[in-house]
Design a protein around this motif. Structure first.
Motif, short mmCIF file in Angstrom:
data_model
loop_
_atom_site.label_atom_id
_atom_site.label_comp_id
_atom_site.label_asym_id
_atom_site.label_seq_id
_atom_site.Cartn_x
_atom_site.Cartn_y
_atom_site.Cartn_z
N GLY A 54 -93.64 -0.66 -24.41
CA GLY A 54 -94.18 -2.02 -25.06
C GLY A 54 -93.50 -3.24 -24.52
N THR A 55 -92.57 -3.16 -23.74
CA THR A 55 -91.93 -4.47 -23.29
C THR A 55 -93.21 -5.30 -22.58
OG1 THR A 55 -91.55 -3.33 -21.01
CG2 THR A 55 -89.83 -3.41 -22.86
N THR A 56 -92.82 -6.90 -22.45
CA THR A 56 -93.75 -7.50 -21.80
C THR A 56 -93.08 -7.94 -20.30
OG1 THR A 56 -92.75 -9.29 -22.89
CG2 THR A 56 -94.54 -8.44 -23.96
N GLN A 57 -94.00 -8.31 -19.67
CA GLN A 57 -94.07 -8.79 -18.34
C GLN A 57 -94.68 -9.95 -17.88
OE1 GLN A 57 -94.88 -5.69 -15.39
NE2 GLN A 57 -94.29 -6.85 -13.48
N LEU A 58 -94.08 -10.97 -17.57
CA LEU A 58 -94.64 -12.27 -17.25
C LEU A 58 -95.18 -12.34 -15.83
CD1 LEU A 58 -94.91 -15.06 -18.76
CD2 LEU A 58 -92.77 -15.83 -17.66
N LEU A 59 -96.18 -12.56 -15.25
CA LEU A 59 -96.76 -12.67 -14.32
C LEU A 59 -97.13 -14.03 -13.69
CD1 LEU A 59 -99.51 -9.74 -14.55
CD2 LEU A 59 -96.97 -9.59 -13.77
N ARG A 60 -96.60 -14.45 -12.75
CA ARG A 60 -96.58 -15.94 -12.37
C ARG A 60 -97.54 -16.05 -11.07
NH1 ARG A 60 -91.29 -15.21 -13.78
NH2 ARG A 60 -90.84 -16.38 -15.57
N THR A 61 -97.67 -15.22 -10.40
CA THR A 61 -98.55 -15.49 -8.88
C THR A 61 -99.37 -14.39 -8.79
OG1 THR A 61 -97.05 -13.72 -7.73
CG2 THR A 61 -96.33 -16.24 -7.79
N VAL A 62 -100.37 -14.40 -8.02
CA VAL A 62 -101.45 -13.67 -7.60
C VAL A 62 -101.00 -12.25 -7.17
CG1 VAL A 62 -103.47 -13.09 -6.24
CG2 VAL A 62 -103.22 -15.37 -7.14
N ARG A 63 -99.81 -12.40 -6.55
CA ARG A 63 -99.23 -11.40 -5.77
C ARG A 63 -98.73 -10.18 -6.89
NH1 ARG A 63 -99.76 -8.87 -1.42
NH2 ARG A 63 -99.21 -11.13 -0.13
#
Length: 122
Positions: A54-63
């Motif tokens: 359940g850790t989180t991940q930050l997605l900043r781009t379409v890639r």
């Protein structure tokens, strides 16, 4: 049109016109490629759950969103998942804005309960 016929794959020259089918490169220069890549950045990142712990991940781009859809997707590959992948592909190709890919990604992430936030991190 001059006497020479065009063959598939020929590029029209100033001396010969192949019926108006002109090849136009998507980007005229390296600056155009760089600008397209910069346009694939989300204005506001998307936070999703990553992994079983359940850790989180930050997605900043379409890639990054595309990579998550392909390699970390925890749920069923539903129509919304496919739509998000297609939207990411279209944005990476320069055919659609990053915002379209972001919206499609969020819809798919909500469907499988991995969506955390679409607000800027504090």
């Amino acid at each position: 049109m001059t006497g020479a016929a065009c063959v598939p794959g020929d590029l029209p020259s100033s001396r010969r016109d192949c019926g108006g089918n002109h090849f136009r490169p998507r980007f005229a220069s390296a600056d155009g490629v760089r600008a397209a890549m910069e346009n694939n950045r989300f204005e506001t990142p998307v936070t999703v759950k990553s992994g079983a712990e359940g850790t989180t991940q930050l997605l900043r781009t379409v890639r990054e969103a595309s990579d998550y859809l392909l390699n970390n997707w925890p749920g069923k590959r539903s129509p919304k998942h496919r739509e998000a992948l297609q939207a990411c592909h279209d944005a990476l190709a320069g055919d659609k804005p990053a915002m379209t890919a972001r919206r499609a990604f969020i819809a798919a992430a909500r469907e499988v309960n991995v969506f955390v936030s679409d607000k800027a991190p504090a």
